[in-house]
Design an enzyme around this catalytic site. Structure first.
Site, short mmCIF file in Angstrom:
data_model
loop_
_atom_site.label_atom_id
_atom_site.label_comp_id
_atom_site.label_asym_id
_atom_site.label_seq_id
_atom_site.Cartn_x
_atom_site.Cartn_y
_atom_site.Cartn_z
N SER A 283 0.87 -1.19 0.00
CA SER A 283 0.00 0.00 0.00
C SER A 283 0.90 1.23 0.00
O SER A 283 2.11 1.13 0.19
CB SER A 283 -0.87 0.02 1.25
OG SER A 283 -0.11 0.42 2.38
N ASP A 284 0.31 2.40 -0.19
CA ASP A 284 1.07 3.62 0.09
C ASP A 284 0.90 3.90 1.58
O ASP A 284 0.17 3.20 2.30
CB ASP A 284 0.59 4.78 -0.78
CG ASP A 284 1.66 5.87 -0.92
OD1 ASP A 284 2.58 5.90 -0.06
OD2 ASP A 284 1.59 6.67 -1.85
N TRP A 285 1.56 4.92 2.04
CA TRP A 285 1.60 5.28 3.46
C TRP A 285 0.18 5.47 4.01
O TRP A 285 -0.50 6.44 3.65
CB TRP A 285 2.40 6.57 3.58
CG TRP A 285 2.76 7.02 4.94
CD1 TRP A 285 1.93 7.61 5.85
CD2 TRP A 285 4.05 6.95 5.54
NE1 TRP A 285 2.62 7.91 6.99
CE2 TRP A 285 3.94 7.53 6.82
CE3 TRP A 285 5.30 6.47 5.13
CZ2 TRP A 285 5.02 7.65 7.69
CZ3 TRP A 285 6.36 6.59 5.99
CH2 TRP A 285 6.22 7.16 7.26
#
Ligand code: NOJ
Length: 748
Positions: A283-285
């Protein structure tokens, strides 16, 4: 005849042995994964799905983190920048954790680690795969010595809106160019073998449509048709996967109503089935739990459920998997088989990286950081990515004897010229333009005039102008500070900020030649200065060696070699702007263009002149995609197609003679574009399908050829059928996307 048979048989056997070997390796890999998986507890499996972030400036190693690693509850770590901490955490993982599974250490190594290369948009302006590959190899060699084995790059978001701060990090607006560069990035980062200790696994990001944020506002909604998704946004990712990219990052945005981190169609059907991606998805942050704010999940538990069911393997920083996966399993909202598969994907990559055999960082003392070789490559990249936009009366290159006044807020800012995403680049190694002029004993004086790019204080203007009146030429070096582009740094106006335009305007009044060098993370609108100055050089944020590159360009030691990887707008109101747009039923034309000032007062509404344009900004960009000047000029003649009829079985050879009609040796980037005149869905007005760089001495002539096959014409229609229909095509060759050198052919 017999020898031919024997030869062919030999080839078949070598191929068969090769395939057999590959099968064995992959069987062995799968056996290793299964063996390990069978020993893991559920907690450890969930642990592998966990990417924990730390602060790169952390002064101590937290006991809590060590304990988590010891219990096998962390799969990978982000931003551990102290080498001793890296060693210690890896030691705990491989010596003390239950199944001794090594960690992967990750970092945003985007355009260099210590030695900083031009920002990715600048790298794209090089149109040079070799340069891109070299830059990412250098980054990998330097970063891996710190224990980093995973970079969150390359960013492959097609970007058509210069307001978007992350255009700085993108490969530009064109899927063909971006796909060539994607391959080069992956090859450079990953190197020849994933298990080499200097290999960084690549992460193609952001999947997908992050660059299509409405209005260029970061994180904003994207609305992308199936056809656009497949023809424009997916190709660079497909190219990265073909080159072997091991990971992919989901994007923050939603596409057509579904946040990318929870989109099963994207992460399973398209990514795994269609694009055959076989690494793992991160995932992204916090992008998993941000699905709550998106309005796609009620709480973290539901966010985890949606992300896991979509096919997202590893969660970055947020902890919804860690906190909820067990319960979701109990409630039968997930199956054990799903969790196992997610873990398998991660273990597979760890095995491929050779981490089970060589978990520790590359401690080879000879690792080159800021080595002369790396610095030389960074300088070459800065030269190749600098785009000369204007050069009236050949004011450039400068005469070495000329008395130069350097002015401007970015002429001597070692940190700013490194650009966005450069946490690790040490500004003390940066060569600024002023430092380079000094080093080269140039005849110059320097006064900043404005102390930073947004500075509006005019208190130094008088002094600047008095010095300018004594110089032979004024060089203004400005643009945007690094912080004005990048994540969450979108701008609604994209002109030179602060009082830079005012200062340039004042300088222009002195009637000395004025050259402007722009360092910025995006195209900058130039309407207020363009006609007042003699030369404009766009260097993007050029990195560690920017100053030396700029010096060499300005004095003609080297010519600027960059070409625009994005269409350059006149005003922000034209955005999004891109050359490969669709036509309208009423295309703009000079004949029918109505300028706002030519409308009579009190005019009745009429449909005369109703074509697709802006009353105040027209319909053309400031500079077209692919544009860039050098220090010589080229003439194109004799454009020919070997046949005007293309079939499944033949190819067309397009050829053109190019002559260097100037006085110096120079390079030309010859570009090839096509247009499918009518399709079963409408097609772009032009599409890049090839480019070649040639170098010619003064008066030298060369024939450049391109081979066109039916594959160059194929596209996805809105039923996602990939192919091409019979019919007419236009084809252009030239120095940029506005070339008028055109021929036609038919696909039959
Ligand atoms: C957020 C950014 O969108 C992404 O590109 C980056 O890799 C992560 N943060 C990690 O820093």
């Amino acid at each position: 005849m017999r020898t031919i048979y024997a030869f062919l048989l030999g080839i078949i056997m070598v191929f068969a042995i090769g395939c057999e070997k590959e099968k064995k390796v992959s069987n062995q890999l799968e056996t290793n994964i299964e063996e390990l998986l069978s020993k893991m507890t559920l907690e450890e499996k969930i642990g592998q799905l966990n990417l924990r972030g730390t602060s790169s400036r952390a002064k101590t190693l937290s006991e809590e983190l060590k304990q988590k690693v010891r219990e096998g509850k962390v799969g990978a770590l982000l931003n551990v920048m102290n080498k001793e901490y890296v060693d210690e955490l890896q030691r705990i993982a491989v010596e003390e954790s239950p199944n001794k599974i090594p960690l992967i250490f990750s970092r945003d190594v985007i355009h260099g680690f210590k030695t900083i290369f031009p920002i990715p948009l600048g790298m794209a302006a090089s149109w040079d795969e070799e340069v891109v590959k070299n830059s990412s190899r250098v980054a990998a060699i330097e970063a891996s010595s710190y224990g980093i084995r995973w970079t969150f790059a390359p960013m492959l978001d097609i970007a058509k809106d210069a307001r978007w701060g992350r255009i700085a990090e993108s490969p530009g607006e064109d899927p063909y160019l971006a796909s060539q560069l994607a391959r080069a990035y992956v090859e450079g980062f990953q190197g020849d073998s994933l298990s080499d200790p200097t290999s960084l696994i690549a992460c193609a990001k952001h999947f997908i449509g992050y660059g299509a944020a409405i209005g260029g506002r970061d994180y904003n909604t994207a609305i992308i048709s199936k056809e656009q998704l497949h023809n424009t946004y997916l190709p660079p990712f497909e190219s990265a996967f073909k080159a072997g990219a091991q990971t992919v990052m989901t994007s923050f945005n939603e596409v057509n109503g579904i946040p990318a981190s929870g989109d099963k169609e994207l992460l399973t059907n398209i990514l795994r089935k269609q694009l055959k991606f076989d690494g793992f998805v991160v995932s992204d942050w916090n992008s998993v739990t941000e699905m709550i704010a998106h309005g796609y999940a009620e709480d973290e538990k539901q966010a985890a459920e949606k992300a896991i069911n979509a096919g997202l393997n590893m969660e970055m920083t947020s902890k919804s998997y860690e906190d909820n996966a067990k319960e979701l399993l109990k409630e039968n909202k997930l199956s054990m088989n799903q969790i196992d598969n997610m873990v398998r994907d991660i273990l597979r990559v760890k095995f491929r990286m050779g981490l089970f055999k060589t978990p520790y960082r590359n401690k080879n003392k000879d690792v080159e950081i800021y080595s002369s070789k790396h610095l030389e490559l960074a300088k070459e990249a800065a030269i190749k990515s600098s785009v000369l936009l204007k050069n009236k009366n050949n004011v450039l290159p400068l005469n070495k004897k000329a008395k130069v006044l350097i002015v401007g807020p970015l002429a001597n800012k070692p940190r700013e010229q490194l650009g966005t995403w450069t946490f690790d680049g040490d500004k003390k190694y940066t060569i600024t333009p002023v430092a380079s002029f000094e080093k080269n004993n140039a005849n110059f004086e320097f006064i900043e005039g404005l102390t930073y790019s947004r500075d509006t204080n005019k208190k130094y203007f008088k002094e600047v102008l008095s010095k300018a009146s004594k110089a032979d030429i004024v060089l203004f070096i400005g643009g945007e500070e690094a912080i004005l582009s990048g994540e969450a740094h979108s701008r609604a106006n994209i002109n030179l900020p602060g009082a830079q335009e005012k200062l340039i305007g004042e300088l222009a009044k002195i009637k000395k030649p004025v050259g402007v060098t722009i360092m910025a993370g995006r195209p900058i609108t130039l309407q207020n200065i363009k006609n007042k100055v003699d030369a404009i050089l766009m260097t993007w944020h050029p990195g560690t060696m920017g100053g030396d590159a700029i010096y060499d360009i300005l004095f003609g030691v080297k010519e600027p070699k960059g070409r625009l990887p994005v269409t350059w707008p006149k005003v922000a109101g034209q955005l999004p702007l891109y050359y490969n747009h669709k036509n309208t039923g009423r295309p703009a034309s000079p004949k029918e263009y109505v300028h706002i000032d030519s409308i009579p007062i009190g005019a009745w509404q009429s449909s005369l002149g109703n074509t697709s344009h802006y009353l105040d900004a027209g319909y053309e960009p400031e500079y077209p995609f692919g544009f860039g000047l050098g220090y010589t000029s080229f003439e194109y003649s004799n454009f020919k197609l070997s046949t005007t009829s293309l079939t499944e079985d033949n190819t067309i050879i397009a050829s053109i003679d190019i002559t260097n009609i100037g006085e110096r040796t120079g390079e030309e980037l010859v570009q090839l574009y096509i247009q499918d005149v009518a399709g079963n869905i409408t097609r772009p007005v032009k599409e890049l399908i090839g480019y070649k760089r040639i170098s010619l001495k003064s008066k030298e002539k060369q024939k450049v050829t391109f081979e066109i096959t039916v594959d160059d014409l194929k596209y996805y229609n809105n039923q996602l059928k990939y192919g091409v229909e019979k019919g007419k095509f236009n084809i252009w060759i030239g120095a940029n996307s506005a070339s008028k050198v055109k021929e036609e052919f038919v696909y039959e």
